[in-house]
Design a protein around this motif. Sequence first.
Motif, mmCIF file in Angstrom:
data_model
loop_
_atom_site.group_PDB
_atom_site.id
_atom_site.type_symbol
_atom_site.label_atom_id
_atom_site.label_comp_id
_atom_site.label_asym_id
_atom_site.label_seq_id
_atom_site.Cartn_x
_atom_site.Cartn_y
_atom_site.Cartn_z
ATOM 1 N N ARG A 158 -9.823 -2.126 4.319
ATOM 2 C CA ARG A 158 -9.535 -2.256 2.934
ATOM 3 C C ARG A 158 -10.621 -1.731 2.375
ATOM 4 N NH1 ARG A 158 -9.000 -8.178 4.528
ATOM 5 N NH2 ARG A 158 -11.189 -8.214 4.315
ATOM 6 N N ARG A 159 -10.371 -1.653 0.877
ATOM 7 C CA ARG A 159 -11.469 -0.757 -0.005
ATOM 8 C C ARG A 159 -12.900 -1.642 -0.099
ATOM 9 N NH1 ARG A 159 -9.069 0.902 -5.455
ATOM 10 N NH2 ARG A 159 -11.157 1.776 -5.850
ATOM 11 N N SER B 96 0.799 -1.129 0.088
ATOM 12 C CA SER B 96 0.006 0.120 0.062
ATOM 13 C C SER B 96 0.920 1.048 -0.081
ATOM 14 C CB SER B 96 -0.801 0.007 1.088
ATOM 15 O OG SER B 96 -1.412 1.217 1.334
ATOM 16 N N ARG C 54 -15.334 1.582 6.773
ATOM 17 C CA ARG C 54 -14.375 2.063 5.979
ATOM 18 C C ARG C 54 -14.489 3.701 5.969
ATOM 19 N NH1 ARG C 54 -9.550 1.692 3.585
ATOM 20 N NH2 ARG C 54 -9.428 2.465 1.409
#
Length: 555
Positions: free
Chosen positions: A501-502, A179, A509
């Motif tokens: 995480r996406r 990342s 998120r």
Amino acid sequence: MGVETDAADARASQGGADGDHPAASGLIEEPIAESRGTRLDDWWGRVLATPRRRTLWYWGGPILVTLFAAVLRFWNLGHPQAMIFDETYYVKDAWTLLQNGYESSWPDGADEDFARGDTGIYLDDPAYVVHPPLGKWMIALGMAAFGAGDAFWWRASTALAGTVAVFVLAMVARRLWPSTIVAVIAAFLLAVDGNAIVMSRVALLDNWVMLFALLGFWFVLLDREQARRELERRLDAAREVGRDPHYGPAIWARPWVVAAGVAIGAACAVKWSGVWFLAAFGLYLVVVDALARRRAGVPFWLTGSVLKQGPVTFLLLVPVAVAVYLASWSGWLVTDGGYYRHWADEAGNEATGWLAWVPHALQSLWHYHQSAYTYHIGVHGEHPSQSNPLTWLIMFKPTNMYFASTDDGSGGCGADTCWESIIGIGNPLIWWAAAAASVYLVYRLARYREWQTGAILLGLAAGYLPWLAYLDRTVFQFYSIAFQPYTMLALAAVIALALGRRDDVTWRRQRGIATVAIFLGFVVLVSAYYYPIWTAVPVTPEFRQLHFWAPSWAT
């Protein structure tokens, strides 16, 4: 590092006796799946929609944060035009290394004369120093190119080391997590922290220990993946021809291990504390190799790692580090004026028996090391800024390196009395959060056995734990710069968990992104607030006092 998620698990209730699901009969509607990701994720995905943009972000993010770090470190670097704290030793030692090849003595009052540009008043007599030469050679680089008349050039190479460390930390973080945003955050934390900024703006040795050890850590991580691929290739080749690799191959082609030996040898050649990084990272290489052989199905994986690959790894790492260390003493060895340089030539000092073959220069160097070690373990004097290593993680006693006062209204702060300070106070939000994150990673390592967590804690342990054996010795908080990159990585690891995480559910998120954004926003504000007392900007006494959030900081 794995990120735990609360995955949507919409389970329907069990049907009747015949096992039919109510939804199958149309009696109830299917549950609606929770939305995932955020609009920010969608936008960022569109921004990085092409390979060219992804490449630009891959390199541009770390480079931008590195340039920002450079501004914080190089701005007004030549102020004050005076010897700060232990610059009185290392700057003058660096200058005489350039002139004589060894550290030379100076007359009384030389600090003020040197700061005024009278740099030629050193003596030919040797000075007794207790640290290896490489750090001082590195400090000398700026003066070698531009002279010693301006304090900017005393400190320029050290500031460059601190800047480069920010970029290296980004590269290390990206080896730990795939990342770029986490890598940039980790580098940003080091870029804006006060301890890292101060140690980059003062010509001391410890910033070089930090950089060289961090480079060694990066190279060890690069070897981890390269060695795994080479091991699998060699095992597959052996199995294809019907050979059973009981112990696995001995792999000599490991250039990153050699590079790590160079880097960690350089750390040792700045300060002896670098040897703990050599021991820790050497052990890590053996453990990683053992685990790789076990995963690859090598029957005698432990024996193969310790007794077959282990000696090879040792030869690729340790002799290289020793050679770099000895090379750092080349100025002392090839000249005649260094302290103890001809000790073995004096009657009764030379070795006899089976050591008589050792050249006198090396015998004298060994005696010098014995003397310096005796000095190091015997430093027990009192200093107003000394600190107990047990308190370093929480930054209990920062080091006050410089203070100046003007009382005639000419100080530039808008008041009659102005104070200038350089105090190694880290950003409290970063330091305290990083300390908590480091403790949490100990739990996480025991619970989840993540290799990234283990690697971070190993670097932290190598830089920090050995100091706990010297609790009665005179030591300072700024020594913590050697292990600070690993506390920044620990904090980045927790930030990565918070971000998630996406494909996490939207509410989680959003909460993670908002928490991290708010934290980083306050980090920026606190760093801006503290920057004046990190860089000797004139302030009022009242403003300076407001920065002491703990009584022990008021040094």
